[in-house]
Design a protein around this motif. Structure first.
Motif, PDB file in Angstrom:
ATOM      1  N   SER A 167       9.021  53.345  26.116  1.00 61.92           N
ATOM      2  CA  SER A 167      10.061  54.200  26.717  1.00 61.92           C
ATOM      3  C   SER A 167       9.883  55.625  26.192  1.00 61.92           C
ATOM      4  O   SER A 167       9.756  55.821  24.982  1.00 61.92           O
ATOM      5  CB  SER A 167      11.458  53.674  26.354  1.00 61.92           C
ATOM      6  N   ASN A 168       9.870  56.607  27.088  1.00 66.10           N
ATOM      7  CA  ASN A 168       9.547  57.967  26.642  1.00 66.10           C
ATOM      8  C   ASN A 168      10.760  58.827  26.320  1.00 66.10           C
ATOM      9  O   ASN A 168      10.612  60.006  25.999  1.00 66.10           O
ATOM     10  CB  ASN A 168       8.644  58.682  27.655  1.00 66.10           C
ATOM     11  N   VAL A 169      11.966  58.254  26.406  1.00 65.61           N
ATOM     12  CA  VAL A 169      13.163  58.943  25.908  1.00 65.61           C
ATOM     13  C   VAL A 169      13.634  58.271  24.624  1.00 65.61           C
ATOM     14  O   VAL A 169      13.859  58.915  23.610  1.00 65.61           O
ATOM     15  CB  VAL A 169      14.291  58.978  26.960  1.00 65.61           C
ATOM     16  N   GLY A 170      13.801  56.950  24.665  1.00 70.15           N
ATOM     17  CA  GLY A 170      14.016  56.199  23.435  1.00 70.15           C
ATOM     18  C   GLY A 170      15.452  55.903  23.059  1.00 70.15           C
ATOM     19  O   GLY A 170      15.703  55.101  22.172  1.00 70.15           O
ATOM     20  N   ILE A 171      16.420  56.546  23.706  1.00 70.91           N
ATOM     21  CA  ILE A 171      17.830  56.191  23.518  1.00 70.91           C
ATOM     22  C   ILE A 171      18.479  56.068  24.892  1.00 70.91           C
ATOM     23  O   ILE A 171      17.982  56.613  25.878  1.00 70.91           O
ATOM     24  CB  ILE A 171      18.602  57.219  22.653  1.00 70.91           C
ATOM     25  N   GLU A 172      19.600  55.364  24.940  1.00 72.64           N
ATOM     26  CA  GLU A 172      20.220  55.044  26.214  1.00 72.64           C
ATOM     27  C   GLU A 172      20.679  56.296  26.977  1.00 72.64           C
ATOM     28  O   GLU A 172      20.741  57.393  26.431  1.00 72.64           O
ATOM     29  CB  GLU A 172      21.421  54.112  25.991  1.00 72.64           C
ATOM     30  N   SER A 173      21.035  56.081  28.230  1.00 69.28           N
ATOM     31  CA  SER A 173      21.460  57.186  29.090  1.00 69.28           C
ATOM     32  C   SER A 173      22.807  57.755  28.660  1.00 69.28           C
ATOM     33  O   SER A 173      23.627  57.080  28.035  1.00 69.28           O
ATOM     34  CB  SER A 173      21.552  56.707  30.543  1.00 69.28           C
ATOM     35  N   THR A 174      23.026  59.003  29.005  1.00 72.85           N
ATOM     36  CA  THR A 174      24.326  59.651  28.835  1.00 72.85           C
ATOM     37  C   THR A 174      25.246  59.193  29.969  1.00 72.85           C
ATOM     38  O   THR A 174      24.831  59.163  31.132  1.00 72.85           O
ATOM     39  CB  THR A 174      24.166  61.180  28.879  1.00 72.85           C
ATOM     40  N   ILE A 175      26.476  58.816  29.637  1.00 72.82           N
ATOM     41  CA  ILE A 175      27.423  58.352  30.659  1.00 72.82           C
ATOM     42  C   ILE A 175      28.488  59.414  30.894  1.00 72.82           C
ATOM     43  O   ILE A 175      29.153  59.867  29.954  1.00 72.82           O
ATOM     44  CB  ILE A 175      28.083  57.021  30.252  1.00 72.82           C
ATOM     45  N   VAL A 176      28.644  59.797  32.158  1.00 68.90           N
ATOM     46  CA  VAL A 176      29.571  60.866  32.543  1.00 68.90           C
ATOM     47  C   VAL A 176      30.476  60.367  33.657  1.00 68.90           C
ATOM     48  O   VAL A 176      30.035  59.654  34.569  1.00 68.90           O
ATOM     49  CB  VAL A 176      28.800  62.118  33.025  1.00 68.90           C
TER      50      VAL A 176
END
Length: 318
Positions: A167-176
Motif C-alpha cells: 500500500s503506497n499511503v499506509g494509513i486508512e482514509s480520511t472520513i469527512v
C-alpha cells in the motif's frame, strides 16, 4: 495459508458467491465482501471479531456508481469527491435503502469511497457491486499494508488475497461528512486536512473516541500491537523501562545507543509521507521482535502527522 494472486476474475467469482477476498488499496488491505449480501457482510464481522456497532466502509469504482447506494446532496462533499476520488477520502453520506443496516450498524449514513488502486478498481468494475471492506486484520490490531500481513493474521478466514503489492499511503482514509451544516472530519487519515481545506475552506474535527462511533475507526482503542505501547519523550521512556528489552519507534535523526533497544525510524529525513507508509509495518515488526515494550514519540501535528499521531494514541490506549 490463503492463496495469493492477481486474478481479478477469480476474486470477482468468489465475491459474487458470498466469499471473503482481501483487496489492495492505496491505504491498507481490506477484507471485502459483497455489501448487498448480508450473510457475506456478517462473515466480515465474524472473521475480524469486529463489534456490530462499528460501521463499515463501502468501496465503489466511481462517483456515478456511488450514487446507486448513497445520496450526495451537499455541494461541498460533491466537490471533495470530484477532487480526491479515486483516493484516500471516505465520505459519510445518507444511505439508500439498498444498503443493509448491518453495513452501517443501523445508522442512516454510509461511509463510501473510491479506492486509488488499479487492481481493485478493475475488480469493482467487473462485479459492479459495492464492496464492504474494513482493514483485513483481527479487530483492533495493526492494519495490513501487504498481502503477507493478511495471510499471517487471517489466512483461515479469507478465501483469496488479491496481490496489489505494498500500500503506497499506509494509513486508512480520511472520513469527512456533514454535521450541523458544517464539514467535519470524523477520522484522520491519508488525506491531510490542509488539502481538504484548500478545496472547501475550514473544517471541524469531530474525532469521537467512544463505544458509540458515527464512522469507522473511531473507537478509543484501535490499531494496537499486542505489546504495550507508550508515547512520550523517548529519553524519559527509555530510562523508565531500562531493565526491559525495548522497541523504539522514532522520527528524524536520533542517537539512541542503549543496547537493550531495537530502533524503527519512521523517516530519518522527517518525511511525513514516508512515515505514514512505514507506520503499520514498523508496529508489526516491533510486535514481532523480542522486545517487551514499544516506545514511541509523537510527530509534528500537521499534514499526515495528525493522522499518524491519532493512530499512535489509539494504539497506546488500554
Amino acid at each position: 495459508m490463503a492463496e495469493i494472486g492477481k486474478n481479478t476474475d477469480h476474486a470477482a467469482d468468489l465475491l459474487l458467491k458470498g466469499k471473503l477476498v482481501a483487496i489492495p488499496t492505496e491505504t491498507v488491505y481490506g477484507l471485502a465482501a459483497n455489501a448487498l449480501n448480508e450473510t457475506a457482510v456478517l462473515s466480515i464481522f465474524e472473521a475480524k471479531q469486529r463489534p456490530f456497532f462499528d460501521p463499515l466502509i463501502i468501496h465503489v469504482h466511481s462517483r456515478e456508481a456511488a450514487k446507486k447506494y448513497a445520496n450526495f446532496n451537499d455541494p461541498r462533499l460533491i466537490k471533495l469527491a470530484d477532487t480526491f476520488w479515486p483516493g484516500p477520502l471516505t465520505l459519510l453520506v445518507p444511505k439508500k435503502e439498498n444498503i443493509p443496516a448491518l453495513v452501517t450498524s443501523g445508522l442512516e449514513q454510509v461511509a463510501v469511497r473510491v479506492p486509488d488502486h488499479s487492481l481493485t478498481l478493475e475488480l469493482l468494475k467487473k462485479i459492479d457491486l459495492p464492496l464492504a471492506a474494513p482493514s483485513a486484520n483481527p479487530f483492533g490490531y495493526v492494519s495490513p499494508t501487504e498481502p503477507q500481513h493478511v495471510n499471517k493474521q487471517l489466512s483461515d478466514q479469507v478465501d483469496y488475497i488479491l496481490d496489489g503489492g505494498y500500500s503506497n499511503v499506509g494509513i486508512e482514509s480520511t472520513i469527512v461528512g456533514i454535521e450541523e451544516d458544517k464539514v467535519c472530519v470524523f477520522r484522520l487519515g491519508g488525506l491531510a486536512i490542509e488539502e481538504i481545506e484548500k478545496v472547501i475552506g475550514s473544517v471541524e474535527l469531530r474525532l469521537n473516541q467512544s463505544s458509540n462511533p458515527k464512522a469507522p475507526g473511531q473507537l478509543k482503542n484501535h490499531y494496537a500491537p499486542k505489546k504495550s505501547l507508550f508515547i512520550g519523550n523517548l529519553e524519559d521512556l527509555i530510562h523508565e523501562h531500562k531493565t526491559k528489552k525495548i522497541a523504539v519507534i522514532c522520527f528524524g535523526e536520533r542517537m539512541i545507543a542503549e543496547k537493550n533497544c531495537v530502533i524503527f525510524n519512521l523517516s530519518k529525513t522527517k518525511n511525513l509521507h514516508e512515515a505514514a507508509l512505514n507506520l503499520f509495518k514498523f508496529l508489526r515488526l516491533a510486535d514481532d521482535s523480542d522486545s517487551e515494550v514499544v516506545l514511541c514519540e509523537l510527530l509534528p501535528d500537521e499534514g499526515l502527522g495528525r493522522a499518524i499521531n491519532d493512530r499512535l494514541r489509539r494504539a497506546a490506549t488500554k
